[in-house]
Design a protein around this motif. Structure first.
Motif, mmCIF file in Angstrom:
data_model
loop_
_atom_site.group_PDB
_atom_site.id
_atom_site.type_symbol
_atom_site.label_atom_id
_atom_site.label_comp_id
_atom_site.label_asym_id
_atom_site.label_seq_id
_atom_site.Cartn_x
_atom_site.Cartn_y
_atom_site.Cartn_z
ATOM 1 N N SER A 268 63.819 -49.370 20.156
ATOM 2 C CA SER A 268 64.847 -49.341 21.184
ATOM 3 C C SER A 268 64.285 -50.019 22.431
ATOM 4 C CB SER A 268 65.267 -47.902 21.483
ATOM 5 O OG SER A 268 64.181 -47.194 22.032
ATOM 6 N N GLU A 269 65.119 -50.213 23.417
ATOM 7 C CA GLU A 269 64.682 -50.910 24.628
ATOM 8 C C GLU A 269 63.541 -50.183 25.336
ATOM 9 O OE1 GLU A 269 67.427 -53.123 27.083
ATOM 10 O OE2 GLU A 269 69.034 -52.633 25.660
ATOM 11 N N ASP A 270 63.446 -48.844 25.167
ATOM 12 C CA ASP A 270 62.348 -48.097 25.793
ATOM 13 C C ASP A 270 61.109 -48.014 24.893
ATOM 14 O OD1 ASP A 270 62.945 -46.170 23.872
ATOM 15 O OD2 ASP A 270 63.505 -44.612 25.315
ATOM 16 N N GLY A 271 61.145 -48.690 23.741
ATOM 17 C CA GLY A 271 59.992 -48.722 22.847
ATOM 18 C C GLY A 271 59.963 -47.643 21.782
ATOM 19 N N THR A 272 60.996 -46.813 21.717
ATOM 20 C CA THR A 272 61.060 -45.762 20.707
ATOM 21 C C THR A 272 61.372 -46.383 19.342
ATOM 22 O OG1 THR A 272 61.907 -44.203 22.349
ATOM 23 C CG2 THR A 272 62.234 -43.615 20.034
ATOM 24 N N PRO A 273 60.570 -46.084 18.305
ATOM 25 C CA PRO A 273 60.874 -46.615 16.978
ATOM 26 C C PRO A 273 62.097 -45.923 16.374
ATOM 27 C CG PRO A 273 58.926 -45.233 16.888
ATOM 28 C CD PRO A 273 59.338 -45.305 18.322
ATOM 29 N N ASP A 274 62.853 -46.683 15.595
ATOM 30 C CA ASP A 274 64.029 -46.157 14.918
ATOM 31 C C ASP A 274 64.065 -46.737 13.510
ATOM 32 O OD1 ASP A 274 66.483 -44.662 14.780
ATOM 33 O OD2 ASP A 274 67.582 -46.538 14.962
ATOM 34 N N ALA A 275 64.750 -46.059 12.613
ATOM 35 C CA ALA A 275 64.906 -46.533 11.235
ATOM 36 C C ALA A 275 66.266 -46.122 10.725
ATOM 37 C CB ALA A 275 63.824 -45.946 10.337
ATOM 38 N N MET A 276 66.802 -46.936 9.832
ATOM 39 C CA MET A 276 68.027 -46.571 9.129
ATOM 40 C C MET A 276 67.928 -47.038 7.685
ATOM 41 S SD MET A 276 71.095 -49.221 10.138
ATOM 42 C CE MET A 276 72.097 -48.659 8.775
ATOM 43 N N ASN A 277 68.680 -46.402 6.829
ATOM 44 C CA ASN A 277 68.753 -46.714 5.412
ATOM 45 C C ASN A 277 69.959 -47.620 5.201
ATOM 46 O OD1 ASN A 277 69.581 -46.428 2.630
ATOM 47 N ND2 ASN A 277 68.395 -44.542 2.488
ATOM 48 N N ALA A 278 69.770 -48.749 4.521
ATOM 49 C CA ALA A 278 70.873 -49.671 4.240
ATOM 50 C C ALA A 278 70.791 -50.133 2.791
ATOM 51 C CB ALA A 278 70.805 -50.874 5.178
ATOM 52 N N ASN B 174 64.136 -38.250 18.099
ATOM 53 C CA ASN B 174 62.849 -38.141 17.402
ATOM 54 C C ASN B 174 63.036 -38.229 15.880
ATOM 55 O OD1 ASN B 174 64.084 -35.631 17.121
ATOM 56 N ND2 ASN B 174 62.161 -34.486 17.261
ATOM 57 N N LYS B 175 63.956 -39.060 15.466
ATOM 58 C CA LYS B 175 64.290 -39.232 14.049
ATOM 59 C C LYS B 175 63.069 -39.637 13.224
ATOM 60 C CE LYS B 175 67.325 -42.483 11.858
ATOM 61 N NZ LYS B 175 68.599 -43.181 11.859
ATOM 62 N N ILE B 176 62.257 -40.539 13.733
ATOM 63 C CA ILE B 176 61.079 -41.023 13.004
ATOM 64 C C ILE B 176 60.071 -39.897 12.819
ATOM 65 C CG2 ILE B 176 59.158 -42.669 13.061
ATOM 66 C CD1 ILE B 176 62.010 -43.834 12.509
ATOM 67 N N GLU B 177 59.858 -39.133 13.869
ATOM 68 C CA GLU B 177 58.944 -37.990 13.799
ATOM 69 C C GLU B 177 59.446 -36.968 12.777
ATOM 70 O OE1 GLU B 177 57.760 -34.312 16.710
ATOM 71 O OE2 GLU B 177 58.042 -36.277 17.643
ATOM 72 N N LYS B 178 60.744 -36.658 12.814
ATOM 73 C CA LYS B 178 61.319 -35.704 11.862
ATOM 74 C C LYS B 178 61.206 -36.213 10.428
ATOM 75 C CE LYS B 178 64.605 -32.749 13.854
ATOM 76 N NZ LYS B 178 65.995 -32.344 13.942
ATOM 77 N N ALA B 179 61.333 -37.527 10.235
ATOM 78 C CA ALA B 179 61.211 -38.111 8.895
ATOM 79 C C ALA B 179 59.768 -38.068 8.401
ATOM 80 C CB ALA B 179 61.712 -39.552 8.908
ATOM 81 N N GLY B 180 58.820 -37.983 9.338
ATOM 82 C CA GLY B 180 57.410 -37.971 8.961
ATOM 83 C C GLY B 180 56.816 -39.361 8.793
ATOM 84 N N PHE B 181 57.528 -40.373 9.290
ATOM 85 C CA PHE B 181 57.010 -41.739 9.204
ATOM 86 C C PHE B 181 55.903 -41.960 10.227
ATOM 87 C CE2 PHE B 181 61.245 -43.508 7.465
ATOM 88 C CZ PHE B 181 60.785 -43.469 6.169
ATOM 89 N N LYS B 182 54.834 -42.575 9.790
ATOM 90 C CA LYS B 182 53.763 -43.035 10.673
ATOM 91 C C LYS B 182 54.090 -44.481 11.025
ATOM 92 C CE LYS B 182 51.423 -39.251 10.052
ATOM 93 N NZ LYS B 182 52.317 -38.190 10.426
ATOM 94 N N VAL B 183 53.892 -44.860 12.283
ATOM 95 C CA VAL B 183 54.334 -46.170 12.759
ATOM 96 C C VAL B 183 53.173 -46.998 13.289
ATOM 97 C CG1 VAL B 183 55.815 -47.347 14.444
ATOM 98 C CG2 VAL B 183 56.578 -45.213 13.404
#
Length: 185
Positions: free
Chosen positions: A23-33, A90-99
């Protein structure tokens, strides 16, 4: 005799792609497509609804990653598809993804997923909702390589079954491509 189903989005196999953005503030995001694939020899095309946080992020950063969902991480991969980054920060944190930040584009690499395409945005069409990206780099964990090549039997990629809403692990080789058909020449 074949049964007609009318106009549907049924196709096999359908990839399970995890799109990574910042995101513009640097927060990682992910989606399933699932509606995506190789567009030409240098590009990928993915259909993404413009309401997704991912689309806003790609438009802002002009970069994204595309990871191959695998059987070992299917719970996290499904979660990032059913939860919106617009609602859960905090979707990435909840998913358990390491970035890890990509070395090639301004987008996250999810260390848990073993294969990733690092891409620069070429275009996003608000009418067709098609994202086209230049593939800048493809990388894969050493653990999924055999003789220096990506080995699907080690990657454990999954496909989406749009009819029954299941994830199916791909693995079995049925024939050698560009070879088996020679029998008919």
């Amino acid at each position: 005799m074949k049964k007609d189903f009318g106009k549907q989005t049924f196709l096999y196999p359908m990839p399970v792609l995890i799109i990574g953005t910042y995101s513009e503030d640097g927060t990682p995001d992910a989606m399933n497509a699932a509606w995506g694939g190789i567009y030409n020899d240098k590009q990928i095309c993915i259909c993404l609804d413009k309401s997704h946080k991912t689309v806003a992020n790609v438009k802002a950063k002009k970069a994204f990653t595309v990871s191959v969902a695998d059987a070992e991480n299917i719970t996290a991969c499904d979660y990032v598809g059913i939860e919106s980054g617009n609602d859960v920060k905090n979707k990435i944190e909840k998913a358990g993804f390491k970035v890890t930040k990509s070395r090639f584009v301004d987008a996250p690499v999810f260390d848990n997923l073993k294969m990733v395409l690092e891409c620069e945005m070429v275009s996003y069409d608000d009418k067709t909702e098609q994202l086209i990206g230049n593939i800048i780099n493809v990388c894969a964990e050493e653990a999924v390589l055999t003789d220096g090549k990506i080995d699907p039997s080690k990657l454990h990629p999954v496909t989406y079954d749009p009819v029954n809403h299941n994830y199916i692990q791909l693995e079995e080789v049925v024939a050698k491509a560009f070879d088996i058909g020679k029998k008919l020449k």
